[in-house]
Structures are given as C-alpha cells and as structure tokens.
Write a protein that holds these residues in place. Sequence first.
Motif, PDB file in Angstrom:
ATOM      1  N   GLY A  45     -29.795  -0.697 -50.606  1.00 36.68           N
ATOM      2  CA  GLY A  45     -29.958  -2.134 -50.771  1.00 36.68           C
ATOM      3  C   GLY A  45     -31.263  -2.491 -51.462  1.00 36.68           C
ATOM      4  N   GLU A  46     -32.337  -1.798 -51.081  1.00 35.64           N
ATOM      5  CA  GLU A  46     -33.639  -2.060 -51.698  1.00 35.64           C
ATOM      6  C   GLU A  46     -33.646  -1.673 -53.177  1.00 35.64           C
ATOM      7  N   ALA A  47     -32.885  -0.633 -53.513  1.00 37.84           N
ATOM      8  CA  ALA A  47     -32.811  -0.185 -54.906  1.00 37.84           C
ATOM      9  C   ALA A  47     -31.736  -0.934 -55.679  1.00 37.84           C
ATOM     10  N   ASN A  48     -30.988  -1.783 -54.980  1.00 36.93           N
ATOM     11  CA  ASN A  48     -29.870  -2.505 -55.582  1.00 36.93           C
ATOM     12  C   ASN A  48     -28.902  -1.524 -56.252  1.00 36.93           C
ATOM     13  N   ALA A  49     -28.581  -0.459 -55.502  1.00 37.42           N
ATOM     14  CA  ALA A  49     -27.698   0.591 -56.010  1.00 37.42           C
ATOM     15  C   ALA A  49     -26.600   0.859 -54.991  1.00 37.42           C
ATOM     16  N   LYS A  50     -25.546   1.487 -55.441  1.00 38.06           N
ATOM     17  CA  LYS A  50     -24.481   1.875 -54.534  1.00 38.06           C
ATOM     18  C   LYS A  50     -24.976   3.006 -53.634  1.00 38.06           C
ATOM     19  N   VAL A  51     -24.422   3.080 -52.444  1.00 39.25           N
ATOM     20  CA  VAL A  51     -24.834   4.111 -51.494  1.00 39.25           C
ATOM     21  C   VAL A  51     -24.629   5.497 -52.095  1.00 39.25           C
ATOM     22  N   ARG A  52     -23.504   5.715 -52.761  1.00 39.88           N
ATOM     23  CA  ARG A  52     -23.251   7.046 -53.323  1.00 39.88           C
ATOM     24  C   ARG A  52     -24.265   7.399 -54.407  1.00 39.88           C
ATOM     25  N   GLU A  53     -24.770   6.404 -55.154  1.00 40.41           N
ATOM     26  CA  GLU A  53     -25.790   6.670 -56.165  1.00 40.41           C
ATOM     27  C   GLU A  53     -27.104   7.066 -55.510  1.00 40.41           C
TER      28      GLU A  53
END
Length: 65
Positions: A45-53
């Motif tokens: 969430g902090e990286a604004n990325a998908k969990v798998r990424e």
Amino acid sequence: MSAISDQNLETVGPIGAIAEAVDILMARHGITEDAAIDLLVRASGEANAKVRETAGRIVAGATGQ
C-alpha cells in the motif's frame, strides 16, 4: 516491475512469490505469519503496488537477483 521480479514471478508464480515473501519476512523480523502478511500488505500500500509485485521485490532482494 523490474525484469528480475518478472523472472522470479515466472519461476514461482504470484502465489508462490507471496508465500516465499511471507516466509522471508517472518525469518527476517522474527514475526508470525499473520504479522508478515500484514507487513507485506502495508508495504504494498505504501508503495502503491500490487502485493504480488512487492512480494517479487522482496524475494528478488533476498535471493540477490
């Protein structure tokens, strides 16, 4: 996502990468599985990325790829 993470996800698949990242976080931080999952989700969430990424990046970093 970097090519390294893409390659890693192709090898273990998205679910495998998530499970491996959770294991890495548990070992690295001495935390429970639930806490490691929470940490992974929070970092995503902090990286604004998908969990798998995010998981792929954790695994790639731990394996030195």
